[in-house]
Each structure stands twice: as structure tokens, then as C-alpha cells.
Scaffold this motif. Structure first.
Motif, mmCIF file in Angstrom:
data_model
loop_
_atom_site.group_PDB
_atom_site.id
_atom_site.type_symbol
_atom_site.label_atom_id
_atom_site.label_comp_id
_atom_site.label_asym_id
_atom_site.label_seq_id
_atom_site.Cartn_x
_atom_site.Cartn_y
_atom_site.Cartn_z
ATOM 1 N N ALA A 53 0.994 -1.236 0.347
ATOM 2 C CA ALA A 53 0.292 0.352 -0.085
ATOM 3 C C ALA A 53 0.722 1.074 -0.222
ATOM 4 N N VAL A 55 0.729 5.360 0.663
ATOM 5 C CA VAL A 55 -0.056 6.653 1.314
ATOM 6 C C VAL A 55 0.092 7.822 1.051
ATOM 7 N N VAL A 119 -5.110 5.764 9.462
ATOM 8 C CA VAL A 119 -5.707 5.802 8.589
ATOM 9 C C VAL A 119 -5.474 3.861 8.052
ATOM 10 N N ALA A 121 -4.475 1.447 5.068
ATOM 11 C CA ALA A 121 -3.563 1.908 4.277
ATOM 12 C C ALA A 121 -4.321 0.670 3.657
ATOM 13 N N LEU A 122 -4.599 1.401 2.712
ATOM 14 C CA LEU A 122 -5.562 -0.016 1.157
ATOM 15 C C LEU A 122 -4.653 -1.246 0.482
ATOM 16 N N SER A 126 -3.400 3.492 -3.522
ATOM 17 C CA SER A 126 -2.577 5.238 -2.560
ATOM 18 C C SER A 126 -3.665 5.773 -2.149
ATOM 19 N N THR A 127 -3.721 5.244 -0.954
ATOM 20 C CA THR A 127 -4.683 5.817 0.505
ATOM 21 C C THR A 127 -4.048 7.861 1.178
ATOM 22 N N ARG A 128 -5.616 8.416 0.407
ATOM 23 C CA ARG A 128 -4.512 10.049 0.762
ATOM 24 C C ARG A 128 -5.365 10.736 2.247
#
Length: 641
Positions: A53, A55, A119, A121-122, A126-128
Motif C-alpha cells: 500500500a 499513503v 489511516v 492503508a488499502l 494509494s490512500t490520501r
């Protein structure tokens, strides 16, 4: 080993450089774990096998604008373990190739409150994350009494004289100065406090208590008065009363070890062993060697809890430095005899039976602070941001790389040095400052594997009539190489956390000379051919969180050196970037230095200011001689290498 020499001749040969007091730019974090370089899933062509993942973190002001100043972003597991760390650029930082799971994000930035956010994280995405920082206090400094600064000048002089006499345990001489200060500035908390010290030195503890109580009426946050009253409460066997004073003192000075050391004793007197251990460990964390006198109490708590091995090792380590402590020796002998310990409860079994006099003497407030020399680096730990952990090995390693770059790229550097010298009289008051200006050059090179040579050259350009030239301060450039890979192993290094420095953020690292390693950085020599006396150093460095440049250094001697009558030395160095005018190379070199020394009864305060820096490139061969009496002018057509 490191060799440092001082000469009075100058040969100028230069590649152009200039001095800029600019802040270092933040750097964007790259993939990979910033703390320990642990391997991450997805590296080595395994992306198709192990899901990862990314971030993206955006740090913003409440109005939505990016936070332009440097922010340190820490990625932690839900259990609070630091996993990665990075610094923002224009409010943005990215973490790549993370195991997909839930994390905590912590953000610390100057002039903002610390922020935390979770958060998820998937995997394969990409996790914002947007984190909004709230403006907050940037000082974090403990409250200090302002009474002395507000007094009339004559009253301040009388106070300085009284303080020096009390420090010399001459209360009868101090009394007249205290009376004069009280007439000139009545109802001042600091005057009342010193009257309490005066009474305590006469063993009139009733009057001392009355004066210190009045001190708190005038200024409730007076740190030394709070500690002094707690000491009296301990003497009077009133541990709960002492604890209240100590809790207030620790709120005033959160980074001081002293309240925690005495509070450990107060809790132990109340049979609160776990609380006593917690406070003792905190005192040792903050005060290091100065708080060592709390270790016998900690050992006793450990033994009573059943952790005999740890109790024994704690006392053994303590006695390595305090071999004359007869009570601790007896305590260790008792712990090493389990049979006697099991059949007897009266061997160091309670506070009343333990010898606490050494702990009280070491942990109580310094009765009278020095009016001219800064506190010892171990007197208290400067504040750091809560929860901002760092990895000492990585910080020291990266700082060492910056020093290796300096030695590799810069053969010599020159500067204009302005020295201001003040002698401190017996009252702690400075003389009229004498000044001198020097052409100053430093050469450093690796003469053989594992050894650096640092040589200094000075030539006086101008000086006031009475400037003392018999004693010259040297060895200042060599102090920073404590963090060079050749020498870092000679010191115990501890990263205390993330500190605010000059509008930015820096890792705060404490160092202390190891006993089994050679002292190669600093020494005193009586004359050019005289015997050298190595000085064991301890201190603290502030290392920029983004660039790992050393931006500030503070040192003390580990112990006085009676063989040469050197009672104390304290050095503060502020560094600033020096850049080639036509290149991109940037090196951090001393900008301002303060040196305090008490040698052979002569107390001196010197300020060194460096300007007009010029760097010699290692590959530069051209020699340019500076005309007498003027700054060397760099050639217009020369290009730095």
C-alpha cells in the motif's frame, strides 16, 4: 586518534564561498523504512506476490493552505511502535510499499499543535490523508521568574554579590548584600528565596521555611522554592506534603530530573513502590549521570518486588562510579546474600533505615544558580515533542555522513574571527569586554585510516589594548567530529526526541564519553611542548530532522580536572550553512560560539563570531595570498570543484 594543532601563520588559498544564515530545505521521504532500514513487502520483485500500500499525506493549515514549514510525519502501528518517518515538502510526504493495515499518523511542526490521525492503508492502492494542524504555542519553555531582570541595576548587582557569597557558603557576608537588595527592590520573590538559603546555611530551618513560603506567595511557580520546601517536608517525615510541592515543581520544569528523584523518595516513604520506581526511572532518563544517586532507591524497590538480579546489576553499575558510597556497598552485600535477605527485613528495608542523605543532597534544588555560567547539560533535558520517537543509530549515522562529506570536499576554510573576552569577578559580574579580530584558518584531513587531523591557524589583525593573548581558545572545530564515524563509537549516544530549533525541527542527541574509550577530541596543554591532559566530554547536539546537519552543539566536561585546576568548562556552538558562490555544495560550520571556563581561579566568558567564510576545495591547487590588513578577495574566474 584526532590531532588538533594551533599556529599563528596564515596561507590563504581558496575556492570561492560565502556565508548564508538560511534554513535548510525540507526533504521528501522516499520509499523504504526510515527507521532501521527494515525490509518491506514488495521489494526485490515481489509486488506480484505480496500486496502493498502507498499513503499520500497532505499537511494543511485550517484555511486549506499547505503548511510550508518543515513537518516531521511519523507512521506508527496501532500499538504505538514507530514504523516509518519522513519530512514534508510544501506540506506533502508519501510513504511507499507499506504492509496493508491500519496505522497511526503523527505530525509535529513548529508553531502548531501536535496532530494524530488513523489511516487504513488499502492493499494495491494509494490512500490520501489530509491532516489539518492547529496553531499553538511554539515555546514549550518552562516558566521562569522575571524578578531579577525587573530590578534596578544597583539591586541586581547586590543580588549577584549575595548569590556568589551563598555559593561560597559565606552567609554572613551575603546578608549585607541581601539587605541592600531588599531595600532597593522590596517584595521580590528571588530576594525572599535567597533569604531562605541564607537561613538554611545557618541551620535555621524554621526561618528558611518561612522565607520560601513567602517566595511562593510572591511567585507560586518558583521552582527552587518548591523543591526546597519539599526537602523540608521530607526532613519532617511528611511525604504527602512533599509530594504536592514536587508535583507543582515538575509542572513548572517538566524536563528537570530533580522533582522526580525526590518524589521517588516521597512515594517510597508512603509505601507506593511502583510509583517510586516510575519516578526514579524518569529521573534517570532526564538527569543521566547527575541523577545516579536515585539508583540505590530504585535497586531497593526492585529487590522488594522480587527482581533481585536487576536490583544487583543496578547497584553494581552505580558503584562503578560511586565506589566511596559505603551505604550502597552494604546494600549490595545484603542483596548478594539471598539467605540473609530472606531472613531479615531490616537491611535497607525501609526509607527510615536507608541512607537517603546522598539522594537528598544530589536531588534538591541547586540553592543558588550561577550568575555567569550556564547550567550543566545534565541539569535538565530540554523539552522535546511528546511521542516523536527517533532511532539514534540512524540519526548518528546520517550526521556522520555529513561530516564525511565535509572532510572529503573541503580541505581548509578561512574566516574572520571576532573574539570578545570578559573576565568574571568574585561577585559573578563581568569586566569591560576586550575584543580582538583574527584571520582564522582551519585545515582538516584524513591522514590515515581511522584518524583525522584538525589544525588551526590564527593571525591577529586588530585588538584592544588589554585583550589577553596568553590563553587562546582552540579546538572548537574539532568538537563536531564527535559524530564522525571514526569517533562516534567512543561515546554513549541517546536520541532524546524531536526538538524545536530556530523555527525548525531537530533531533536532540545526548552524548557522553565512554570510560573504556580514549579521549581524543579535546585536551589542555600547558605551553606548546607541555604535557597534554585529555578532557572527557558530555553534551547534547541538535541535528536537523530533514538534512541531518548538526545545527547546534553544547558540551561540558564529565568531571573537573584538579590536576590542572580546571574547575569547569561549558561550550555552546551554533552552526550555519556555508555555500560555494558558484556551486551547490553546502557545509555547516561554526557561526557563533560561547566558551565559559573556570581555570586556576580565573573565570572567563568568551564569544567567538565567524564571518566572511571562504572554503578551500580539496582539489584546488591555486595559492592566493591575502594582503595584510584586508580580507582576501576571491578570484572572479575561479570555479569550485
Amino acid at each position: 586518534m584526532l590531532r588538533a594543532r594551533t599556529y599563528r601563520c596564515i596561507l590563504l588559498s581558496i575556492a570561492c564561498a560565502s556565508f548564508f544564515a538560511t534554513e535548510a530545505l525540507a526533504q521528501q521521504a522516499t520509499s523504504g523504512n526510515a527507521l532501521g532500514n527494515r525490509g518491506l513487502p514488495g521489494e526485490g520483485g515481489l509486488h506480484s506476490v505480496i500486496a502493498t500500500a502507498n499513503v499520500d499525506i497532505y499537511v494543511q493549515e485550517p484555511n486549506g493552505a499547505p503548511v510550508e514549514s518543515l513537518a516531521v510525519v511519523t507512521l506508527m502501528t496501532l500499538a504505538g511502535q514507530v514504523y516509518q518517518q519522513g519530512t514534508t515538502k510544501a506540506g506533502y510526504v508519501r510513504f511507499n510499499d507499506l504492509p496493508p493495515t491500519e496505522y497511526k499518523i503523527q505530525v509535529v511542526a513548529p508553531a502548531y499543535e501536535r496532530a494524530m490521525k488513523n489511516v487504513d492503508a488499502l492493499a494495491n492502492a494509494s490512500t490520501r490523508v489530509t491532516i489539518v494542524l492547529r496553531p499553538g504555542s511554539n515555546s514549550g519553555d518552562t516558566a521562569l521568574a522575571a524578578g531579577l531582570a525587573s530590578m534596578p541595576p544597583k539591586a541586581q548587582k547586590e543580588m549577584a554579590k549575595a548569590m556568589e557569597m551563598l555559593r561560597a557558603s559565606k552567609p554572613n557576608v551575603a546578608r549585607s548584600h541581601l539587605d541592600a537588595a531588599n531595600r532597593l527592590a522590596p517584595n521580590q520573590a528571588e530576594v525572599s528565596y535567597l533569604f531562605g538559603v541564607y537561613s538554611s546555611q545557618l541551620d535555621d530551618w524554621t526561618q528558611a521555611k518561612a522565607h520560601w513560603t513567602k517566595t511562593l506567595e510572591l511567585y507560586p511557580r518558583h521552582f527552587r522554592a518548591l523543591l526546597s520546601l519539599s526537602e523540608i517536608s521530607i526532613r519532617e517525615k511528611k511525604p504527602s506534603e512533599a509530594a504536592e510541592y514536587l508535583k507543582r515543581a515538575s509542572e513548572v520544569e517538566p524536563s528537570s530530573w530533580r522533582p522526580h528523584a525526590i518524589l521517588a523518595e516521597a512515594y517510597y516513604m508512603q509505601h507506593s513502590r511502583d510509583e517510586a520506581m516510575k519516578e526514579a526511572e524518569r529521573a534517570l532518563e532526564l538527569g543521566r549521570g547527575q541523577a545516579a544517586m536515585v539508583e540505590p532507591l530504585l535497586a531497593q524497590c526492585l529487590a522488594e518486588r522480587g527482581d533481585l538480579d536487576k536490583a544487583v546489576s543496578t547497584l553494581q553499575v552505580y558503584l562503578q562510579d560511586h565506589a566511596v558510597d559505603a551505604a550502597a556497598k552494604k546494600q549490595l552485600e545484603s542483596l548478594l546474600n539471598p539467605k540473609a535477605l530472606a531472613t531479615s527485613t531490616d537491611v535497607a528495608g525501609s526509607t527510615n533505615e536507608m541512607d537517603m542523605s546522598a539522594l537528598i543532597a544530589a536531588a534538591k534544588a541547586l540553592p543558588v544558580p550561577s550568575s555567569w555560567m550556564p547550567s550543566d547539560v545534565d541539569d535538565k533535558m530540554p523539552p522535546v515533542e511528546p511521542g516523536a520517537s527517533c532511532a539514534v543509530d540512524e540519526v548518528v549515522q546520517n550526521a556522520g555522513k555529513r561530516l564525511q562529506e565535509l572532510v572529503k570536499n573541503v580541505d581548509r576554510f578561512t574566516a574572520t574571527e571576532l573574539v570578545t573576552d570578559e573576565s568574571i569577578n568574585k561577585w559573578g559580574l563581568p569586566s569591560f569586554p576586550e575584543k580582538a579580530q583574527f584571520d582564522y584558518i582551519v585545515s582538516m584531513e584524513e591522514t590515515r585510516r581511522g584518524a583525522l587531523t584538525v589544525e588551526e591557524y590564527r593571525e591577529r589583525r586588530a585588538a584592544s589594548k588589554d585583550f589577553p593573548e596568553a590563553v587562546m581558545t582552540s579546538g572548537l572545530p574539532a568538537l563536531v567530529v564527535i559524530f564522525h564515524p571514526f569517533y562516534a563509537g567512543n561515546y554513549e549516544m541517546t536520541c532524546e526526541g524531536l526538538a524545536r530549533w530556530n523555527g525548525g525541527l531537530a533531533w536532540q542527541v545526548h552524548f557522553r564519553q565512554k570510560k573504556d574509550k580514549p579521549n581524543t577530541i579535546r585536551s589542555y596543554r600547558m605551553g606548546p611542548e607541555g604535557q597534554g591532559y585529555p578532557v572527557a566530554l558530555k553534551g547534547r547536539a541538535w541535528i536537523a530532522a530533514d538534512s541531518y546537519q548538526i545545527v547546534r552543539l553544547e558540551t561540558n566536561m564529565v568531571a573537573p580536572m584538579p590536576q590542572i585546576r580546571l574547575a569547569a568548562e561549558h561550550v555552546n556552538i551554533e552552526y550555519a550553512p556555508v555555500q560555494f558562490r558558484k556551486g551547490t555544495l553546502e557545509m555547516w560550520l561554526p557561526a557563533n560560539v560561547e566558551v565559559y571556563s573556570d581555570w586556576k581561579g580565573r573565570r572567563v566568558h568568551r564569544r567567538h563570531t565567524f564571518s566572511n567564510y571562504l572554503l578551500f576545495s580539496v582539489d584546488d591547487k591555486q595559492k592566493i595570498f591575502a594582503p595584510k590588513g584586508q580580507d582576501p578577495a576571491p578570484p572572479e574566474n575561479e570555479n569550485p570543484s
